[in-house]
Each structure stands twice: as structure tokens, then as C-alpha cells.
Design a protein around this motif. Structure first.
Motif, PDB file in Angstrom:
ATOM      1  N   TYR A 101      -0.115   6.018   4.740  1.00  0.00           N
ATOM      2  CA  TYR A 101      -1.521   5.397   4.692  1.00  0.00           C
ATOM      3  C   TYR A 101      -1.156   3.192   5.202  1.00  0.00           C
ATOM      4  N   LEU A 102      -1.854   2.877   5.424  1.00  0.00           N
ATOM      5  CA  LEU A 102      -2.074   1.266   6.258  1.00  0.00           C
ATOM      6  C   LEU A 102      -3.342   1.407   4.959  1.00  0.00           C
ATOM      7  N   ASN A 119       0.237   8.324  -5.396  1.00  0.00           N
ATOM      8  CA  ASN A 119       2.120   8.619  -4.843  1.00  0.00           C
ATOM      9  C   ASN A 119       1.835   8.843  -3.300  1.00  0.00           C
ATOM     10  N   TRP A 120       0.336   7.934  -3.042  1.00  0.00           N
ATOM     11  CA  TRP A 120       0.782   8.050  -1.544  1.00  0.00           C
ATOM     12  C   TRP A 120       1.929   7.647  -0.827  1.00  0.00           C
ATOM     13  N   LYS A 121       1.833   7.576   0.082  1.00  0.00           N
ATOM     14  CA  LYS A 121       3.231   6.941   1.410  1.00  0.00           C
ATOM     15  C   LYS A 121       3.084   6.185   2.450  1.00  0.00           C
ATOM     16  N   GLU A 122       3.016   4.743   2.215  1.00  0.00           N
ATOM     17  CA  GLU A 122       3.148   3.400   3.377  1.00  0.00           C
ATOM     18  C   GLU A 122       3.157   4.444   4.418  1.00  0.00           C
ATOM     19  N   LEU A 161     -10.376  -2.210   5.188  1.00  0.00           N
ATOM     20  CA  LEU A 161      -9.671  -1.047   6.666  1.00  0.00           C
ATOM     21  C   LEU A 161      -8.519  -0.364   5.974  1.00  0.00           C
ATOM     22  N   ALA A 162      -8.218   1.265   6.089  1.00  0.00           N
ATOM     23  CA  ALA A 162      -7.776   1.197   5.466  1.00  0.00           C
ATOM     24  C   ALA A 162      -7.234   2.647   6.857  1.00  0.00           C
ATOM     25  N   VAL A 163      -5.660   3.211   7.132  1.00  0.00           N
ATOM     26  CA  VAL A 163      -5.757   3.801   7.948  1.00  0.00           C
ATOM     27  C   VAL A 163      -5.112   5.141   7.421  1.00  0.00           C
TER      28      VAL A 163
END
Length: 224
Positions: A101-102, A119-122, A161-163
Motif C-alpha cells: 500500500y501507499l 499489519n499491512w506492508k507499505e 489517496l491510498a494505493v
């Protein structure tokens, strides 16, 4: 969701086809075009779907059009669902989950902590000049189309905004689509009849009728 409009632009290759979400003979012959807008008022949710590639040198113009549309309508949050080539990952991206994600600075302050709890990974930054300088790094999304342009423009325009993307390979990407929407549901909880981790059983999602012919109609029986 209900189709509420379309994006009229000369930046995309023109196309027209039957309704990809047909549920009966009555709406089968409704036409669809290259960029359409859907809405679900009860959820305050708007979705833009792009169905055709960009005309050469027109992708940046289209991004500016989208940015202007976002600002005019004052969306509280924008999420881009995208992908990146699995074969172009670096060593650190080969480990762990295939999701990344961003977040733009305008959204980081409100959902950054939640991403940590999930626990998401950037998305990792990659070295700009491998073998020459290891200090200068940048965000790279190979195979992500206009994702990076939209992200960078949204950062400068202060758009929340999120990616959300997944590393994918060529071939049947239906499982990737299920996985990505399940990952999104962990955050937004769009579908309530989910497991404890936010994932939804495949049969609970409404599959577009057009997916039945995703790889053609099969071999003609006359061949055998």
C-alpha cells in the motif's frame, strides 16, 4: 451498484460493448464504454472503472482530468486498486505478503495507524541507480499503469489517496481479483458477512457475468 455516468475523454482508446454486469435478458443489451462511473449512495461509495488502454502520450492528461474531478467533487477518500509485475520485484519484496500500500500525506495522518494495526506492508522504495549509488531511492510500480502518476499528483495536490496493489503474473488473474478485494474489505468492511480477518468466501462475491467468457467460449465440439 448503479451506473450513474461516464468520463468523456479523448485520452482512452474508444470502445463499446454489451453490459458486462448483465443479470437478465432485459439489461444484457445495455451498452458500456471505456470509462464509466458507478455509485452506491447507501455506502457513499463511487467507483470509476477504466476498460481500455491509453492513447500514446495521453496518460498524464487523463491523470490531470481525474485529479481535477476528485477535487471538484470533494471526495473524502480515494483508493486506487492496482497491480505490479511480480517478476520485477527486488529481493526484499520476494518475502512475505504479495500486497502493498501507499498513502499520500493527506491520508497518512488519519489511517496510518490503522494500516499498522492491520499489519499491512507499505510499498518499498527501490534504489534509483543500482550498483552506483545506494542512497538515492524512489517508489517504482512496474506494470502499474498510471498508478504512480496519480499517487505523485495526489501528494502534491493534497488529496487523501491510498494505493492498494498486488504483485501479479500474466495469466488467469481472477484469483488475484478475489484476493485484492478481500484485502480491501479488511480495511473498509464493505461486505459484513466476512470471516474474522475480513476475508469473504468466494461464493459471497457477485461475479460479473462477462467473466464467463474471459478466456473465450471454449473449443468447438465439432473439432472432436
Amino acid at each position: 451498484m448503479t451506473k450513474v455516468g461516464y468520463i468523456y475523454t479523448g485520452c482512452l482508446v474508444s470502445m463499446v460493448g454489451n453490459n458486462p454486469y448483465a443479470t437478465s435478458e432485459e439489461n444484457t443489451q445495455e451498452l458500456s464504454i471505456n470509462a464509466e462511473v458507478y455509485s452506491l449512495a447507501a455506502r457513499k461509495l463511487t467507483v470509476v472503472q477504466i476498460r481500455s488502454p491509453f492513447i500514446k502520450n495521453k496518460s498524464r492528461s487523463f491523470c490531470q482530468l481525474l485529479i481535477s474531478w476528485m477535487k471538484t467533487n470533494g471526495f473524502g477518500r480515494v483508493i486506487i486498486l492496482s497491480s505490479s509485475h511480480a517478476y520485477q520485484r527486488d529481493d526484499q519484496q520476494l518475502l512475505g505478503t504479495s500486497f502493498r500500500y501507499l498513502l499520500t500525506p493527506a491520508l497518512q495522518s488519519t489511517v496510518g495507524d490503522l494500516m499498522q494495526k492491520l499489519n499491512w506492508k507499505e510499498m518499498e522504495q527501490m534504489v534509483t541507480y543500482p550498483g552506483i549509488s545506494e542512497t538515492e531511492k524512489r517508489t517504482v510500480i512496474p506494470g502499474g499503469g498510471i498508478t504512480k502518476i496519480l499517487y505523485n499528483n495526489s501528494c502534491s495536490e493534497e488529496i487523501p489517496l491510498a494505493v492498494l496493489l498486488k504483485f501479479c503474473s500474466e495469466g488467469d488473474n481472477v484469483p488475484d481479483a478475489y484476493a485484492l478485494v478481500n484485502h480491501l474489505n479488511e480495511w473498509l468492511q464493505l461486505v459484513q458477512n466476512a470471516n474474522g480477518d475480513g476475508t469473504v468466501i468466494f461464493s459471497k462475491w457477485k461475479v460479473p457475468s462477462s467473466w464467463r467468457l474471459l478466456f473465450g467460449s471454449g473449443l468447438p465440439p465439432a473439432l472432436f
